[in-house]
Design an enzyme around this catalytic site. Structure first.
Site, short mmCIF file in Angstrom:
data_model
loop_
_atom_site.label_atom_id
_atom_site.label_comp_id
_atom_site.label_asym_id
_atom_site.label_seq_id
_atom_site.Cartn_x
_atom_site.Cartn_y
_atom_site.Cartn_z
N ASP A 277 20.66 -41.98 20.57
CA ASP A 277 21.89 -41.19 20.41
C ASP A 277 22.62 -41.63 19.14
O ASP A 277 23.63 -42.33 19.19
CB ASP A 277 22.77 -41.35 21.65
CG ASP A 277 23.96 -40.39 21.65
OD1 ASP A 277 24.00 -39.49 20.80
OD2 ASP A 277 24.85 -40.57 22.51
N HIS B 186 24.84 -36.82 20.12
CA HIS B 186 25.32 -35.79 21.04
C HIS B 186 26.62 -35.14 20.57
O HIS B 186 27.02 -34.11 21.10
CB HIS B 186 25.47 -36.36 22.46
CG HIS B 186 26.68 -37.19 22.68
ND1 HIS B 186 26.67 -38.57 22.65
CD2 HIS B 186 27.97 -36.85 22.93
CE1 HIS B 186 27.88 -39.03 22.89
NE2 HIS B 186 28.69 -38.01 23.06
N SER C 58 33.32 -40.67 21.45
CA SER C 58 31.89 -40.81 21.16
C SER C 58 31.66 -40.87 19.66
O SER C 58 32.32 -40.19 18.88
CB SER C 58 31.11 -39.62 21.73
OG SER C 58 30.83 -39.81 23.08
#
Length: 394
Positions: free
Chosen positions: A234, A187, A339
């Site tokens: 992801d 992402h 992230s």
């Protein structure tokens, strides 16, 4: 007050205690242990004092308490005087950019066989450890990393992913896993508006790195072929324009290849450059880390089932290709900005051995009772190896 999914959808960043309160703690009296008085010092001031205690076996790195987080990093409760004359010191030994979907690979294969040899990720890890041993020999390097700041060379795999829009912005983290490849979250890199330009390696202070850092342009982005924007698959790999120059502060990390979870007393950490306070959103310039505990998937499923809207992004629930982790004190967590960074399984703090067990993915709020979600690396070894070590070449 209900939690908002907007926090979940953002990229992750490390959260810790308020720096305003902790900034005044330098010089304050404290206790290292019940019988050892101390004084609150910065890590750079504390490390020379604590070194003798650790080498003598009086203390370990994990015994050094934190006084709090100051304006420039962690403040530690440090002994008031140096340890131990030479007669009391015992020896300490150590043990040895284009964004595309990657080709479809088969499902999860955790422990395939490669004839009589190791799978590529295992073979690569052996080479990483051999090079580390050659570089460091038998010297014990002490770093104060029991709290939030991370000294240079402690996590030499850490990468900050740079985006160029109206200036340089580091929105995500990653892990160097081979000389030319960085592991991150899908992402972070899955849209034209979110295309990364370069990675920064070897930097602790992300805005003012020392002379040893390296910025390397990203050649291509490989996103897991089954990633469709939800919380599954992801994971992505960044190929760099050139190999990194390995140094004490820049070196690939080993991947966790065991499908089973480590023992419950294992040490896990997340690391990244992140927000110190969720209210102000002020980001840290320095690399931070925080200790977490794994949460069993059945418990994690219960936690997410209690959150409104979770079924939309987790239609299959929390499955085996995910990991859940939490700080039981609800103080530290990953949140907006980190992230793609690593969930680290620390094997031996003294000689710096660890593996990348997960990739920071998402969560429901920050430092809440709902655990954070991480992509389990061992579930994606086929995907990783097919890009990083094609034809099993290591």
């Amino acid at each position: 007050m209900p939690l908002k999914w907007s926090l979940l959808l953002g990229t992750f960043v490390l959260i810790s205690c308020s720096s305003v309160e902790a900034a005044v703690t330098v010089g304050r009296a404290c206790k290292v242990t019940d019988t050892m008085p101390g004084i609150c010092r910065t890590s750079s001031d504390c490390e020379p004092l604590i070194d003798g205690y650790i080498k003598s076996g009086v203390l370990t790195l994990n015994d050094v308490p934190s006084c709090g987080l100051g304006a420039w990093g962690e403040i530690f409760c440090c002994p008031t005087k140096p340890c131990c004359d030479n007669s009391t010191i015992t020896s300490v030994s150590t043990s040895s950019t284009t964004s595309t979907k990657a080709p479809m690979t088969s499902g999860r294969v955790d422990v395939p066989t490669f004839g009589s040899g190791d799978r590529p990720a295992v073979a690569a890890c052996k080479k990483i450890r051999e090079r580390k041993q050659q570089r460091s020999g038998n010297q014990l390097v002490i770093h104060i990393v029991g709290g939030y700041p991370v000294d240079p060379g402690v996590y030499p795999h850490m990468a900050a992913i740079g985006y160029i829009t109206f200036g340089t912005d580091f929105r995500c983290g990653g892990s160097l896993i081979a000389s030319r490849f960085v592991l991150t979250a899908a992402h972070c890199v899955n849209t034209d508006a979110n295309t990364p330009a370069f990675v920064r390696l070897g930097a602790v202070n992300i805005e003012n790195p020392d002379h040893s850092y390296q910025d390397i342009v990203i050649r291509s982005v490989k996103i897991h072929p089954q990633y469709v924007g939800n919380k599954y698959n992801d994971i992505a790999i960044l190929e760099l324009e050139r190999d990194v120059v390995e140094t004490d502060n820049i070196r690939p990390a080993c991947l966790h290849t065991d499908a089973t979870d480590p023992p419950s007393n294992s040490k896990f950490f997340v690391a990244g450059w992140g927000v110190l306070n969720v209210t102000t959103r002020a980001r840290s310039k320095i690399l931070l880390r925080a200790g977490l505990e794994l949460v069993p998937l059945d418990q994690c499923n219960i936690s997410y089932a209690e959150q409104p809207g979770s079924i939309r992004l987790l239609k299959q629930g929390v499955i085996d290709s995910l990991l859940c982790a939490i700080d039981q004190k609800l103080i530290a967590d990953a949140c907006k900005g980190d992230s793609g960074g690593p969930l680290i399984h620390e094997l031996n703090v003294e000689d710096g051995m660890y593996t990348i067990m997960g990739v920071i993915s998402s969560g429901f709020g920050c430092a809440t009772v709902t655990p954070g979600l991480y992509t389990r690396v061992s579930s994606y070894l086929d995907f990783i190896e097919g890009i990083v070590w094609p034809d099993n070449r290591v």
